[in-house]
Motif scaffolding. Structure first.
Motif, mmCIF file in Angstrom:
data_model
loop_
_atom_site.group_PDB
_atom_site.id
_atom_site.type_symbol
_atom_site.label_atom_id
_atom_site.label_comp_id
_atom_site.label_asym_id
_atom_site.label_seq_id
_atom_site.Cartn_x
_atom_site.Cartn_y
_atom_site.Cartn_z
ATOM 1 N N GLY A 47 0.785 -1.222 0.000
ATOM 2 C CA GLY A 47 0.000 0.000 0.000
ATOM 3 C C GLY A 47 0.818 1.274 0.000
ATOM 4 O O GLY A 47 0.316 2.352 -0.373
ATOM 5 N N THR A 48 2.094 1.173 0.347
ATOM 6 C CA THR A 48 2.942 2.377 0.379
ATOM 7 C C THR A 48 3.253 2.895 -1.023
ATOM 8 O O THR A 48 3.890 3.938 -1.160
ATOM 9 C CB THR A 48 4.266 2.085 1.115
ATOM 10 O OG1 THR A 48 4.948 0.999 0.464
ATOM 11 C CG2 THR A 48 4.006 1.704 2.572
ATOM 12 N N ILE A 49 2.788 2.191 -2.045
ATOM 13 C CA ILE A 49 2.967 2.676 -3.410
ATOM 14 C C ILE A 49 2.304 4.044 -3.580
ATOM 15 O O ILE A 49 2.729 4.858 -4.408
ATOM 16 C CB ILE A 49 2.381 1.666 -4.424
ATOM 17 C CG1 ILE A 49 2.748 2.057 -5.859
ATOM 18 C CG2 ILE A 49 0.882 1.539 -4.254
ATOM 19 C CD1 ILE A 49 2.310 1.035 -6.901
ATOM 20 N N LEU A 50 1.308 4.318 -2.771
ATOM 21 C CA LEU A 50 0.599 5.594 -2.850
ATOM 22 C C LEU A 50 1.460 6.759 -2.372
ATOM 23 O O LEU A 50 1.135 7.926 -2.639
ATOM 24 C CB LEU A 50 -0.683 5.532 -2.010
ATOM 25 C CG LEU A 50 -1.757 4.555 -2.499
ATOM 26 C CD1 LEU A 50 -2.866 4.412 -1.463
ATOM 27 C CD2 LEU A 50 -2.317 4.995 -3.840
ATOM 28 N N ASP A 51 2.550 6.482 -1.682
ATOM 29 C CA ASP A 51 3.408 7.540 -1.157
ATOM 30 C C ASP A 51 4.527 7.928 -2.129
ATOM 31 O O ASP A 51 5.289 8.858 -1.856
ATOM 32 C CB ASP A 51 4.036 7.103 0.168
ATOM 33 C CG ASP A 51 2.991 6.807 1.227
ATOM 34 O OD1 ASP A 51 1.974 7.526 1.260
ATOM 35 O OD2 ASP A 51 3.196 5.849 2.010
ATOM 36 N N VAL A 52 4.643 7.195 -3.241
ATOM 37 C CA VAL A 52 5.697 7.483 -4.220
ATOM 38 C C VAL A 52 5.539 8.899 -4.764
ATOM 39 O O VAL A 52 4.417 9.346 -5.064
ATOM 40 C CB VAL A 52 5.660 6.451 -5.376
ATOM 41 C CG1 VAL A 52 6.588 6.875 -6.512
ATOM 42 C CG2 VAL A 52 6.060 5.086 -4.848
ATOM 43 N N GLY A 53 6.647 9.602 -4.911
ATOM 44 C CA GLY A 53 6.597 10.979 -5.397
ATOM 45 C C GLY A 53 6.181 11.074 -6.844
ATOM 46 O O GLY A 53 5.352 11.911 -7.212
ATOM 47 N N THR A 54 6.753 10.220 -7.696
ATOM 48 C CA THR A 54 6.396 10.250 -9.113
ATOM 49 C C THR A 54 6.645 8.908 -9.788
ATOM 50 O O THR A 54 7.627 8.219 -9.487
ATOM 51 C CB THR A 54 7.171 11.344 -9.867
ATOM 52 O OG1 THR A 54 6.786 11.339 -11.253
ATOM 53 C CG2 THR A 54 8.669 11.135 -9.761
ATOM 54 N N PHE A 55 5.727 8.583 -10.707
ATOM 55 C CA PHE A 55 5.860 7.429 -11.587
ATOM 56 C C PHE A 55 5.899 7.888 -13.048
ATOM 57 O O PHE A 55 5.646 7.095 -13.954
ATOM 58 C CB PHE A 55 4.676 6.477 -11.405
ATOM 59 C CG PHE A 55 4.817 5.519 -10.240
ATOM 60 C CD1 PHE A 55 5.881 4.627 -10.167
ATOM 61 C CD2 PHE A 55 3.877 5.515 -9.223
ATOM 62 C CE1 PHE A 55 5.998 3.746 -9.119
ATOM 63 C CE2 PHE A 55 3.986 4.626 -8.161
ATOM 64 C CZ PHE A 55 5.047 3.746 -8.098
ATOM 65 N N GLU A 56 6.236 9.115 -13.267
ATOM 66 C CA GLU A 56 6.200 9.663 -14.620
ATOM 67 C C GLU A 56 7.083 8.851 -15.572
ATOM 68 O O GLU A 56 8.241 8.558 -15.280
ATOM 69 C CB GLU A 56 6.653 11.127 -14.609
ATOM 70 C CG GLU A 56 6.534 11.808 -15.958
ATOM 71 C CD GLU A 56 6.923 13.266 -15.916
ATOM 72 O OE1 GLU A 56 6.936 13.900 -16.989
ATOM 73 O OE2 GLU A 56 7.233 13.776 -14.817
ATOM 74 N N ASN A 57 6.495 8.494 -16.697
ATOM 75 C CA ASN A 57 7.196 7.746 -17.757
ATOM 76 C C ASN A 57 7.652 6.346 -17.319
ATOM 77 O O ASN A 57 8.520 5.750 -17.963
ATOM 78 C CB ASN A 57 8.405 8.520 -18.281
ATOM 79 C CG ASN A 57 8.032 9.885 -18.831
ATOM 80 O OD1 ASN A 57 6.928 10.086 -19.336
ATOM 81 N ND2 ASN A 57 8.959 10.830 -18.728
ATOM 82 N N ALA A 58 7.088 5.842 -16.249
ATOM 83 C CA ALA A 58 7.480 4.512 -15.769
ATOM 84 C C ALA A 58 6.715 3.419 -16.503
ATOM 85 O O ALA A 58 5.541 3.577 -16.819
ATOM 86 C CB ALA A 58 7.233 4.396 -14.277
ATOM 87 N N ASP A 59 7.393 2.321 -16.781
ATOM 88 C CA ASP A 59 6.730 1.142 -17.343
ATOM 89 C C ASP A 59 6.421 0.208 -16.183
ATOM 90 O O ASP A 59 7.316 -0.451 -15.643
ATOM 91 C CB ASP A 59 7.640 0.458 -18.362
ATOM 92 C CG ASP A 59 6.958 -0.758 -19.017
ATOM 93 O OD1 ASP A 59 5.835 -1.110 -18.597
ATOM 94 O OD2 ASP A 59 7.559 -1.342 -19.941
ATOM 95 N N LEU A 60 5.147 0.142 -15.802
ATOM 96 C CA LEU A 60 4.730 -0.653 -14.650
ATOM 97 C C LEU A 60 3.880 -1.848 -15.074
ATOM 98 O O LEU A 60 2.972 -2.279 -14.348
ATOM 99 C CB LEU A 60 3.961 0.240 -13.673
ATOM 100 C CG LEU A 60 4.752 1.451 -13.155
ATOM 101 C CD1 LEU A 60 3.857 2.363 -12.325
ATOM 102 C CD2 LEU A 60 5.957 1.009 -12.344
ATOM 103 N N THR A 61 4.205 -2.386 -16.223
ATOM 104 C CA THR A 61 3.453 -3.522 -16.760
ATOM 105 C C THR A 61 3.507 -4.715 -15.806
ATOM 106 O O THR A 61 4.571 -5.110 -15.335
ATOM 107 C CB THR A 61 4.034 -3.941 -18.128
ATOM 108 O OG1 THR A 61 3.986 -2.825 -19.016
ATOM 109 C CG2 THR A 61 3.231 -5.090 -18.730
ATOM 110 N N ARG A 62 2.347 -5.271 -15.513
ATOM 111 C CA ARG A 62 2.210 -6.465 -14.671
ATOM 112 C C ARG A 62 2.820 -6.313 -13.281
ATOM 113 O O ARG A 62 3.279 -7.281 -12.677
ATOM 114 C CB ARG A 62 2.801 -7.689 -15.387
ATOM 115 C CG ARG A 62 1.975 -8.142 -16.569
ATOM 116 C CD ARG A 62 2.528 -9.407 -17.177
ATOM 117 N NE ARG A 62 3.706 -9.140 -17.987
ATOM 118 C CZ ARG A 62 4.383 -10.055 -18.651
ATOM 119 N NH1 ARG A 62 4.013 -11.322 -18.597
ATOM 120 N NH2 ARG A 62 5.432 -9.727 -19.374
#
Length: 235
Positions: free
Chosen positions: A179-194
């Motif tokens: 659940g701490t994924i919500l605290d990430v500052g940025t996922f800009e341009n990230a490939d989060l496939t699967r």
């Protein structure tokens, strides 16, 4: 004689006395006469004296002074030297970092795939463009850590503190988050496939402002890589 030579050049032969073999073709008998150790030690290595006139053959051998033993020792010494040199100069120091405090350190561009960072304290640590494939960051303190351009495929971030951590341009296929994924500052341009994360947070993750852009390496759309196409952002 060739068979005796092979037997005497084996390492285990040094524990035995070297003998003199006496044989007689007429009597078809063989007699072994032990050569005193003091006499053997005084003889040069790999010395063979053959006396066919009286039917005596004496062979002395010192494997530790043979050319094969010398070059073998040199090869092992060279291998150990370069192994130590490589370990000392390796960016990853050839070890894991579980439980250590590496805050503020620079690991940019280093090959750290499969390393164990469990419980590590890595606040404001620089992991830019590092290879972290399969690395374990479970319960790690990664506040403001910078993973820009890093390869975090199949990496584990379960229960890691990710406050304002930067995951811009990362390759994150099959990475695992809690659940701490919500605290990430940025996922800009990230490939989060699967990627794997709690499904109950799906709407909130897809609604993050930083979930946008296209990965420069795989050309994957960040929003679509999270399977967010079925949802609408807040206005």
């Amino acid at each position: 004689i060739m068979l005796v030579n092979l037997m005497l050049t084996a390492p285990w032969t040094s524990a035995f006395s070297v003998g003199r073999v006496s044989y007689s073709s007429s009597r078809r008998s063989m007699k072994v006469v032990e050569t005193p150790r003091s006499r053997v030690s005084a003889l040069p290595p790999l010395q063979a004296e053959l006396n066919h006139s009286n039917g005596l053959s004496t062979i002395h051998s010192n494997p530790s002074k043979s050319p094969t033993h010398f070059w073998g020792t040199c090869a092992v010494a060279t291998y150990l030297f370069f192994s130590v040199l490589f370990t000392a100069t390796s960016p990853a120091w050839a070890k894991d970092f579980a439980g250590k405090n590496i805050s503020g350190q620079d690991f940019s561009g280093q090959d750290l795939h499969g390393k164990d960072f469990t419980g590590v304290v890595a606040q404001k640590t620089n992991f830019q463009n590092a290879n972290l494939e399969g690395a374990i960051f479970a319960k790690a303190a990664l506040e403001q850590a910078d993973f820009t351009g890093a390869n975090v495929q199949e990496a584990t971030f379960l229960d890691a503190a990710l406050d304002n951590a930067v995951f811009k341009n990362v390759l994150g296929e099959r990475a695992i988050f809690s659940g701490t994924i919500l605290d990430v500052g940025t996922f800009e341009n990230a490939d989060l496939t699967r990627t794997i994360w709690p499904s109950k947070y799906r709407i909130m993750i897809c609604d993050m402002d930083s979930v946008k852009g296209t990965n420069p390496t795989t050309k994957a759309d960040t929003y679509e890589s999270l399977m967010c196409i079925d949802y609408f952002r807040r206005s």
